[in-house]
Design a protein around this motif. Structure first.
Motif, PDB file in Angstrom:
ATOM      1  N   LYS A 176       0.824  -1.206   0.000  1.00 27.90           N
ATOM      2  CA  LYS A 176       0.000   0.000   0.000  1.00 27.90           C
ATOM      3  C   LYS A 176       0.862   1.262   0.000  1.00 27.90           C
ATOM      4  O   LYS A 176       0.452   2.301  -0.521  1.00 27.90           O
ATOM      5  N   ASP A 177       2.064   1.179   0.560  1.00 25.96           N
ATOM      6  CA  ASP A 177       2.946   2.345   0.679  1.00 25.96           C
ATOM      7  C   ASP A 177       3.842   2.557  -0.541  1.00 25.96           C
ATOM      8  O   ASP A 177       4.604   3.518  -0.578  1.00 25.96           O
ATOM      9  N   ILE A 178       3.781   1.667  -1.531  1.00 24.64           N
ATOM     10  CA  ILE A 178       4.664   1.749  -2.690  1.00 24.64           C
ATOM     11  C   ILE A 178       3.971   2.508  -3.817  1.00 24.64           C
ATOM     12  O   ILE A 178       2.800   2.282  -4.102  1.00 24.64           O
ATOM     13  N   SER A 179       4.730   3.405  -4.443  1.00 21.37           N
ATOM     14  CA  SER A 179       4.229   4.177  -5.582  1.00 21.37           C
ATOM     15  C   SER A 179       5.250   4.115  -6.709  1.00 21.37           C
ATOM     16  O   SER A 179       6.429   3.848  -6.482  1.00 21.37           O
ATOM     17  N   ILE A 180       4.786   4.396  -7.913  1.00 20.22           N
ATOM     18  CA  ILE A 180       5.650   4.431  -9.091  1.00 20.22           C
ATOM     19  C   ILE A 180       5.793   5.886  -9.530  1.00 20.22           C
ATOM     20  O   ILE A 180       4.805   6.612  -9.637  1.00 20.22           O
ATOM     21  N   TYR A 181       7.032   6.297  -9.781  1.00 20.59           N
ATOM     22  CA  TYR A 181       7.289   7.662 -10.218  1.00 20.59           C
ATOM     23  C   TYR A 181       6.785   7.884 -11.636  1.00 20.59           C
ATOM     24  O   TYR A 181       7.007   7.064 -12.522  1.00 20.59           O
ATOM     25  N   THR A 182       6.101   9.009 -11.832  1.00 17.92           N
ATOM     26  CA  THR A 182       5.776   9.475 -13.176  1.00 17.92           C
ATOM     27  C   THR A 182       6.374  10.874 -13.304  1.00 17.92           C
ATOM     28  O   THR A 182       6.921  11.408 -12.336  1.00 17.92           O
ATOM     29  N   TYR A 183       6.256  11.457 -14.477  1.00 12.93           N
ATOM     30  CA  TYR A 183       6.811  12.792 -14.677  1.00 12.93           C
ATOM     31  C   TYR A 183       6.043  13.858 -13.902  1.00 12.93           C
ATOM     32  O   TYR A 183       6.575  14.913 -13.608  1.00 12.93           O
ATOM     33  N   GLU A 184       4.785  13.581 -13.554  1.00 12.54           N
ATOM     34  CA  GLU A 184       3.966  14.575 -12.867  1.00 12.54           C
ATOM     35  C   GLU A 184       3.789  14.285 -11.383  1.00 12.54           C
ATOM     36  O   GLU A 184       3.787  15.203 -10.579  1.00 12.54           O
ATOM     37  N   ALA A 185       3.617  13.033 -11.008  1.00 12.18           N
ATOM     38  CA  ALA A 185       3.332  12.681  -9.618  1.00 12.18           C
ATOM     39  C   ALA A 185       3.738  11.227  -9.388  1.00 12.18           C
ATOM     40  O   ALA A 185       4.288  10.579 -10.276  1.00 12.18           O
ATOM     41  N   GLU A 186       3.447  10.736  -8.203  1.00  8.23           N
ATOM     42  CA  GLU A 186       3.663   9.333  -7.905  1.00  8.23           C
ATOM     43  C   GLU A 186       2.316   8.617  -7.985  1.00  8.23           C
ATOM     44  O   GLU A 186       1.324   9.086  -7.444  1.00  8.23           O
ATOM     45  N   VAL A 187       2.293   7.477  -8.669  1.00  7.90           N
ATOM     46  CA  VAL A 187       1.066   6.712  -8.843  1.00  7.90           C
ATOM     47  C   VAL A 187       1.102   5.528  -7.880  1.00  7.90           C
ATOM     48  O   VAL A 187       2.041   4.731  -7.906  1.00  7.90           O
ATOM     49  N   PRO A 188       0.085   5.406  -7.009  1.00  7.45           N
ATOM     50  CA  PRO A 188       0.053   4.274  -6.079  1.00  7.45           C
ATOM     51  C   PRO A 188       0.043   2.937  -6.826  1.00  7.45           C
ATOM     52  O   PRO A 188      -0.516   2.824  -7.920  1.00  7.45           O
ATOM     53  N   LEU A 189       0.645   1.944  -6.214  1.00 11.92           N
ATOM     54  CA  LEU A 189       0.775   0.629  -6.833  1.00 11.92           C
ATOM     55  C   LEU A 189      -0.577   0.028  -7.188  1.00 11.92           C
ATOM     56  O   LEU A 189      -0.721  -0.609  -8.227  1.00 11.92           O
ATOM     57  N   LYS A 190      -1.596   0.268  -6.363  1.00  9.84           N
ATOM     58  CA  LYS A 190      -2.930  -0.293  -6.664  1.00  9.84           C
ATOM     59  C   LYS A 190      -3.466   0.233  -7.990  1.00  9.84           C
ATOM     60  O   LYS A 190      -4.117  -0.486  -8.732  1.00  9.84           O
ATOM     61  N   GLU A 191      -3.167   1.505  -8.326  1.00  7.92           N
ATOM     62  CA  GLU A 191      -3.606   2.057  -9.608  1.00  7.92           C
ATOM     63  C   GLU A 191      -2.860   1.400 -10.764  1.00  7.92           C
ATOM     64  O   GLU A 191      -3.443   1.154 -11.824  1.00  7.92           O
ATOM     65  N   VAL A 192      -1.574   1.127 -10.566  1.00  9.83           N
ATOM     66  CA  VAL A 192      -0.794   0.440 -11.605  1.00  9.83           C
ATOM     67  C   VAL A 192      -1.366  -0.961 -11.816  1.00  9.83           C
ATOM     68  O   VAL A 192      -1.547  -1.405 -12.952  1.00  9.83           O
ATOM     69  N   PHE A 193      -1.684  -1.662 -10.716  1.00 14.15           N
ATOM     70  CA  PHE A 193      -2.283  -2.994 -10.829  1.00 14.15           C
ATOM     71  C   PHE A 193      -3.619  -2.920 -11.568  1.00 14.15           C
ATOM     72  O   PHE A 193      -3.932  -3.784 -12.390  1.00 14.15           O
ATOM     73  N   ASN A 194      -4.419  -1.897 -11.287  1.00 16.87           N
ATOM     74  CA  ASN A 194      -5.706  -1.739 -11.978  1.00 16.87           C
ATOM     75  C   ASN A 194      -5.501  -1.516 -13.473  1.00 16.87           C
ATOM     76  O   ASN A 194      -6.249  -2.042 -14.294  1.00 16.87           O
ATOM     77  N   LYS A 195      -4.486  -0.738 -13.839  1.00 19.29           N
ATOM     78  CA  LYS A 195      -4.206  -0.492 -15.259  1.00 19.29           C
ATOM     79  C   LYS A 195      -3.742  -1.772 -15.954  1.00 19.29           C
ATOM     80  O   LYS A 195      -4.124  -2.039 -17.094  1.00 19.29           O
ATOM     81  N   ILE A 196      -2.930  -2.577 -15.267  1.00 21.58           N
ATOM     82  CA  ILE A 196      -2.498  -3.861 -15.847  1.00 21.58           C
ATOM     83  C   ILE A 196      -3.710  -4.771 -16.000  1.00 21.58           C
ATOM     84  O   ILE A 196      -3.875  -5.432 -17.035  1.00 21.58           O
ATOM     85  N   ALA A 197      -4.578  -4.803 -15.001  1.00 15.52           N
ATOM     86  CA  ALA A 197      -5.772  -5.654 -15.056  1.00 15.52           C
ATOM     87  C   ALA A 197      -6.675  -5.261 -16.224  1.00 15.52           C
ATOM     88  O   ALA A 197      -7.219  -6.127 -16.910  1.00 15.52           O
ATOM     89  N   LYS A 198      -6.820  -3.957 -16.465  1.00 18.41           N
ATOM     90  CA  LYS A 198      -7.633  -3.508 -17.598  1.00 18.41           C
ATOM     91  C   LYS A 198      -6.993  -3.925 -18.915  1.00 18.41           C
ATOM     92  O   LYS A 198      -7.668  -4.383 -19.829  1.00 18.41           O
ATOM     93  N   LYS A 199      -5.679  -3.771 -19.009  1.00 23.44           N
ATOM     94  CA  LYS A 199      -4.972  -4.132 -20.242  1.00 23.44           C
ATOM     95  C   LYS A 199      -5.076  -5.628 -20.513  1.00 23.44           C
ATOM     96  O   LYS A 199      -5.271  -6.055 -21.635  1.00 23.44           O
ATOM     97  N   GLU A 200      -4.952  -6.428 -19.486  1.00 23.23           N
ATOM     98  CA  GLU A 200      -4.948  -7.885 -19.636  1.00 23.23           C
ATOM     99  C   GLU A 200      -6.321  -8.510 -19.442  1.00 23.23           C
ATOM    100  O   GLU A 200      -6.432  -9.728 -19.406  1.00 23.23           O
TER     101      GLU A 200
END
Length: 135
Positions: free
Chosen positions: A49-73
């Motif tokens: 829950k405390d992990i985020s991914i750096y983007t050029y504008e902000a940090e994206v929480p890991l759960k959002e990245v997982f949601n984006k992967i789930a949508k793609k797959e």
């Protein structure tokens, strides 16, 4: 279950579910083989829950990245974490095109993909998104 009960432990492969806290550390259960073990206070433990991914504008929480992967797959498994560095970078660029390529390393992408696949294999992605919506 939410990401605040899923742990990554430095030096140990995979992900772990927090069962309880003990005097000398934590009691955890591996999501890979369901074995229970005790992790001492000397281990570096990260809560997903405390992990985020750096983007050029902000940090994206890991759960959002997982949601984006789930949508793609379509909620299926992602690319293998053992794929080449270029394949992983291209894949992650499709999932999160705005990620900061200077601060997000290939090893980070490999971990995120591996963690997603572990959560997907254990049918925890739906419960994670549902628990996050309830909060």
């Amino acid at each position: 279950m939410s990401l605040d009960s899923i742990l990554s432990i430095t030096g140990k492969p995979g992900l772990y579910k927090l069962k309880t806290k003990a005097r000398s550390g934590f009691v955890v259960e591996s999501l890979m083989d369901n074995k229970t073990s005790i992790v001492g206070m000397s281990h570096n433990v990260s809560v997903l829950k405390d992990i985020s991914i750096y983007t050029y504008e902000a940090e994206v929480p890991l759960k959002e990245v997982f949601n984006k992967i789930a949508k793609k797959e379509d909620k299926g498994a992602a690319i293998s974490h053992k794929a080449s560095k270029d394949e992983l970078s291209n894949y992650f660029n499709e999932v999160l095109p705005e990620y900061d390529e200077d601060r997000v390393y290939a090893s980070d992408i490999k971990k995120v993909v591996q963690w997603y696949n572990i959560l997907q294999q254990n049918d925890l992605l739906d419960s994670l998104s549902n628990s996050e919506e309830e909060e």
